[in-house]
Design a protein around this motif. Structure first.
Motif, mmCIF file in Angstrom:
data_model
loop_
_atom_site.group_PDB
_atom_site.id
_atom_site.type_symbol
_atom_site.label_atom_id
_atom_site.label_comp_id
_atom_site.label_asym_id
_atom_site.label_seq_id
_atom_site.Cartn_x
_atom_site.Cartn_y
_atom_site.Cartn_z
ATOM 1 N N HIS A 142 22.513 24.656 -12.277
ATOM 2 C CA HIS A 142 22.138 23.759 -13.374
ATOM 3 C C HIS A 142 20.967 22.858 -12.947
ATOM 4 O O HIS A 142 20.024 22.653 -13.715
ATOM 5 C CB HIS A 142 23.350 22.930 -13.795
ATOM 6 C CG HIS A 142 23.098 22.056 -14.964
ATOM 7 N ND1 HIS A 142 22.876 20.708 -14.843
ATOM 8 C CD2 HIS A 142 22.992 22.334 -16.282
ATOM 9 C CE1 HIS A 142 22.648 20.193 -16.030
ATOM 10 N NE2 HIS A 142 22.720 21.155 -16.923
ATOM 11 N N GLU A 143 21.016 22.332 -11.735
ATOM 12 C CA GLU A 143 19.928 21.490 -11.224
ATOM 13 C C GLU A 143 18.645 22.301 -11.065
ATOM 14 O O GLU A 143 17.549 21.805 -11.340
ATOM 15 C CB GLU A 143 20.316 20.827 -9.909
ATOM 16 C CG GLU A 143 21.395 19.783 -10.048
ATOM 17 C CD GLU A 143 20.995 18.630 -10.966
ATOM 18 O OE1 GLU A 143 19.864 18.135 -10.851
ATOM 19 O OE2 GLU A 143 21.831 18.229 -11.793
ATOM 20 N N LYS A 156 17.193 22.737 -14.529
ATOM 21 C CA LYS A 156 16.528 21.505 -14.959
ATOM 22 C C LYS A 156 15.165 21.362 -14.286
ATOM 23 O O LYS A 156 14.181 20.952 -14.919
ATOM 24 C CB LYS A 156 17.403 20.293 -14.680
ATOM 25 C CG LYS A 156 18.591 20.201 -15.616
ATOM 26 C CD LYS A 156 19.515 19.027 -15.441
ATOM 27 C CE LYS A 156 19.231 17.971 -14.470
ATOM 28 N NZ LYS A 156 20.284 16.946 -14.344
ATOM 29 N N ALA A 194 11.457 21.151 -16.095
ATOM 30 C CA ALA A 194 10.526 20.060 -15.802
ATOM 31 C C ALA A 194 9.196 20.608 -15.289
ATOM 32 O O ALA A 194 8.124 20.122 -15.663
ATOM 33 C CB ALA A 194 11.142 19.108 -14.783
#
Length: 67
Positions: A49-50, A53, A57
């Motif tokens: 998930h990180e 993200k 970005a």
């Protein structure tokens, strides 16, 4: 600011997704794409998930100036 290794992982994940689809985007496959262990990926991103993200970005930062 991302480290060079984080950028390498992000770019590998983007390429993997582009060629094989989101279903093949796993920590194992990203690690394999650049020749590191899964643990090495987890040193830079807590979870998939990180990583996702960070990909969003990264793409936002690259594409926003063009629009």
């Amino acid at each position: 600011m991302k480290t060079p290794r984080q950028l390498e992982l992000i770019e590998a994940a983007i390429k993997l997704t582009a060629t094989d689809g989101i279903q093949k985007l796993t920590i194992r496959n990203v690690a394999s794409a650049i020749g590191v262990s899964e643990a090495a990926v987890y040193r830079h991103f807590e979870s998939k998930h990180e990583l996702l993200k960070a990909i969003l970005a990264y793409l936002d930062a690259m594409l926003s100036p063009r629009f």
